[in-house]
Design an enzyme around this catalytic site. Structure first.
Site, short mmCIF file in Angstrom:
data_model
loop_
_atom_site.label_atom_id
_atom_site.label_comp_id
_atom_site.label_asym_id
_atom_site.label_seq_id
_atom_site.Cartn_x
_atom_site.Cartn_y
_atom_site.Cartn_z
N LYS A 24 94.06 114.26 59.98
CA LYS A 24 92.68 114.75 59.93
C LYS A 24 92.49 115.61 58.70
O LYS A 24 93.35 116.43 58.39
CB LYS A 24 92.45 115.61 61.19
N LYS A 32 97.09 123.89 59.21
CA LYS A 32 95.89 124.40 59.92
C LYS A 32 95.85 123.87 61.35
O LYS A 32 95.54 124.60 62.29
CB LYS A 32 94.61 123.94 59.22
N LYS A 87 94.10 114.28 53.75
CA LYS A 87 93.09 114.73 52.79
C LYS A 87 92.79 113.61 51.83
O LYS A 87 93.68 112.82 51.48
CB LYS A 87 93.60 115.93 52.02
N THR A 102 83.08 126.60 59.29
CA THR A 102 84.08 127.22 58.42
C THR A 102 83.73 128.70 58.23
O THR A 102 84.59 129.58 58.38
CB THR A 102 84.15 126.49 57.07
N SER A 149 85.50 120.29 63.86
CA SER A 149 85.63 118.85 63.64
C SER A 149 86.37 118.21 64.83
O SER A 149 86.02 117.12 65.28
CB SER A 149 86.43 118.56 62.38
N1 GLU Z 1 87.67 120.11 54.62
C1 GLU Z 1 87.85 121.09 55.65
C2 GLU Z 1 89.19 121.79 55.47
O1 GLU Z 1 89.73 121.86 54.38
C3 GLU Z 1 87.62 120.53 57.03
C4 GLU Z 1 88.48 119.37 57.41
C5 GLU Z 1 88.03 118.71 58.73
O2 GLU Z 1 87.05 119.13 59.28
O3 GLU Z 1 88.71 117.77 59.14
O4 GLU Z 1 89.71 122.38 56.37
#
Ligand code: GLU
Length: 408
Positions: A64, A88, A100, A184, A342
């Site tokens: 994810k 994370k 990513k 966020t 998310s």
């Molecule tokens: N791009 C965000 C991050 O760096 C969210 C990633 C997501 O929601 O999967 O955490």
């Protein structure tokens, strides 16, 4: 970026008692797809773009993480970022590994139609390795809910069935979650509150500086302002503005462009460097990587640094700040609110049952506070900084899952 992440992962695994074979497994992503694909531009010409999707580790569950559109996107960056996503998800205990993606491009110089063709082309190029129970993309730097909508539509067309759980950060009408847009920033605000408690700082009247005015930075400025703090400095990619009496955040939000830029409206701007060194209580780098380095770490005056961007402080600078007693909360904890909501969105899509904003906020609050408490406890128990403590918690689940699967 990748090298310093690997150094901390090595240290974290070592402290947890894992051997070097585990480090070998986790030090790099399991998969990296590089794609080149054509996009028809508005003037009739065709441009070839390069994109990536990196999948760090899927021992815990599907991978994810977001997709960024930026001129500096490269292999190294998406690899490091996918590892951070794993961490994370480990910290917040989500059933995902990290992924990513990114496209090397400058969306600021592209039209909406070009961006749509770029988004759809990218999904067609990576479609083999993504999916609702494989790898689930989301927004990141310079991507938003409209781009998620095009990507979801393209994926659903390819698969020939409606697939909302393929991607998160969608508009609400297409199965997006309440609270995802602000998640966020909400997460960062929750972490700031916890960090301020530990440092004995009252948020009422606290002086806050925020670098970056994109999704995270702008909503955070609003939340801090609403919580009674004084936002005394903010910046965009071109410059920064400051006022010791507090800035008019609503005005800036109203006037900024869709890439978070507002500073061209002002003549009395300061540089991003000056912004970071402003006298304040709480500094939030919410823009891009490598902003606090050995060159300016000694000039930072804040007593709390909360990283909302990914990788804004180098490892060397983290040491310098920690030695000076600055309380630094690392990115993989403080900006994990985005991926957490998310996850809620993905759960709701899978169930076809949708939650209220209050439910989302309540669940996010609990996950962020628990994650903060766990990391703070580990940092005290092992006498390590918050970054290493966060890595220790983040990596443990991956190491355990990989062991149970018999990979190591
Ligand atoms: N791009 C965000 C991050 O760096 C969210 C990633 C997501 O929601 O999967 O955490």
């Amino acid at each position: 970026m990748l090298l310093s992440t690997q150094t901390v992962i090595h240290e974290a695994l070592h402290k947890l008692g894992f051997q070097d074979d585990m480090f070998e497994l986790l030090k790099e992503p399991l998969r990296l797809l590089k794609v080149r694909f054509p996009v028809r531009m508005d003037d009739g010409s065709v441009k070839i773009f390069t994109g990536y999707r990196s999948q760090h580790n899927d021992s815990v569950g599907p991978t994810k993480g977001g997709v960024r559109f930026h001129p500096e996107v490269d292999e190294n960056e998406v690899n490091a970022l996918s590892i951070w996503m794993s961490l994370k998800c480990g910290i917040t205990d989500l059933p995902f590994g990290g992924g990513k993606g990114g496209i090397n491009c400058d969306p600021r110089s592209m039209s909406l139609r070009e961006l749509e063709r770029l988004s759809r082309g990218y999904v067609r190029a990576i479609s083999q390795i993504v999916g609702p129970s494989k790898d689930i993309p989301a927004p990141d730097v310079y991507t938003n809910s409209q781009i998620m909508a095009w990507m979801m539509d393209e994926y659903s067309r390819l698969r020939e069935f409606d697939s909302p759980a393929f991607i998160t950060g969608k508009p609400i009408v297409l199965g997006g979650s309440q609270g995802r847009e602000t998640a966020t920033a909400r997460g960062v605000a929750i972490i700031i509150e916890e960090a301020a408690k530990k440092k004995g700082i009252d948020l009422q009247g606290a002086r806050v500086v925020i670098q970056g005015f994109g999704n995270a930075g702008s909503y955070l400025a609003k939340f801090m302002h609403d919580a009674g703090a004084k936002v005394i400095g903010v910046s965009d990619v071109y410059g920064a503005i400051a006022d010791p009496n507090g800035l008019d955040i609503d005005y800036l939000i109203e006037r900024r462009d869709s890439f978070g830029a507002f500073s061209k409206l002002f003549t009395n701007t300061i540089t991003n460097k000056e912004l970071l060194e402003l006298d304040c209580d709480i500094l939030v780098p919410a823009a891009i990587a490598n902003q606090i380095t050995v060159h300016n770490a000694l000039d930072i005056k804040a007593s709390i640094v909360v990283e909302a961007a990914n990788g804004p402080t180098t490892i060397e600078a983290t040491k310098l700040l920690t030695e000076r007693g600055v309380f630094l909360v690392p990115d993989i904890l403080s900006n994990a609110g985005g991926v957490t909501v998310s996850y809620f969105e993905w759960v709701q899509n899978n169930q076809g049952y949708y939650w209220t904003e209050e439910e989302v906020d309540q669940k996010l609050q609990k996950i962020m506070v628990d994650a903060f408490d766990n990391i703070y406890r580990v940092s005290k128990t092992y006498k390590v900084d918050m970054r290493l403590a966060a890595y220790m918690i983040g990596i443990r689940k991956l190491a355990e899952a990989s062991t149970f699967r018999g990979w190591i």
